[in-house]
Every structure is written in C-alpha cells, then in structure tokens.
Design a protein around this motif. Structure first.
Motif: not given
Length: 92
Positions: A13-16, A41-44, A69-71, A75-80
């Motif tokens: 959902i966050s990505f789209v 919000i979905a990324l959170g 945690l740091v990643g 980096l958000g999406w990349f770490a995801g």
C-alpha cells in the motif's frame, strides 16, 4: 489479520500510493496530497510492524537489530525491499 500479512500489505500500500501520489503531484492533479499522506502513513505502519518483528526475534544479535533500525529510519523503502526479500526469512 496476522502480523506477517500486516507487514506485506502495508508495504505494498505504501509503495503504490506514494508512487501514484508523486506522479499525480507532478501532473498537478487533485487529491495527490491525499495519496501521498496515505502512502506515508502506510510506510509508518510498515516500519513499526517490521521493527516490532525484528526486536522480538531471538535469531539475530542486537547489533544487527540496531542496523535494521538505522536502515528503516534512514532508507525507508529500500530497507523495506531488502527486508521483505532477504531479511525476513531469517528473522521470522
């Protein structure tokens, strides 16, 4: 809903929504801000659920938990993506 589905679904959902919101923002269409807010919000939710899984895991050491945690925070999406494709199999 199970915890593992929350992580996957919130990431999708966050990505789209973030990509759609960014594209609509570039084209100056209406409601693009709403899509971006939903994506953030979905990324959170994704980051919180993933970090909860990581810190509850007994399979990895504390220094690796700190690296995740740091990643996630930087980096958000990349770490995801890395977490969903590679790291989650070893942690869960």
């Amino acid at each position: 809903m199970k915890k593992d589905k929350i992580v996957s679904i919130s990431f999708i959902i966050s990505f789209v929504f973030s990509i759609l919101g960014a594209l609509l923002k570039i084209m100056h269409w209406g409601n693009s801000t709403l899509l971006l807010v939903i994506g953030i919000i979905a990324l959170g939710v994704f980051i919180f659920a993933s970090l909860y899984e990581i810190f509850q895991s007994n399979r990895i050491r504390s220094n690796e938990k700190f690296m995740w945690l740091v990643g996630f925070l930087t980096l958000g999406w990349f770490a995801g993506i890395v977490y969903l494709l590679l790291g989650r199999k070893r942690i869960v």
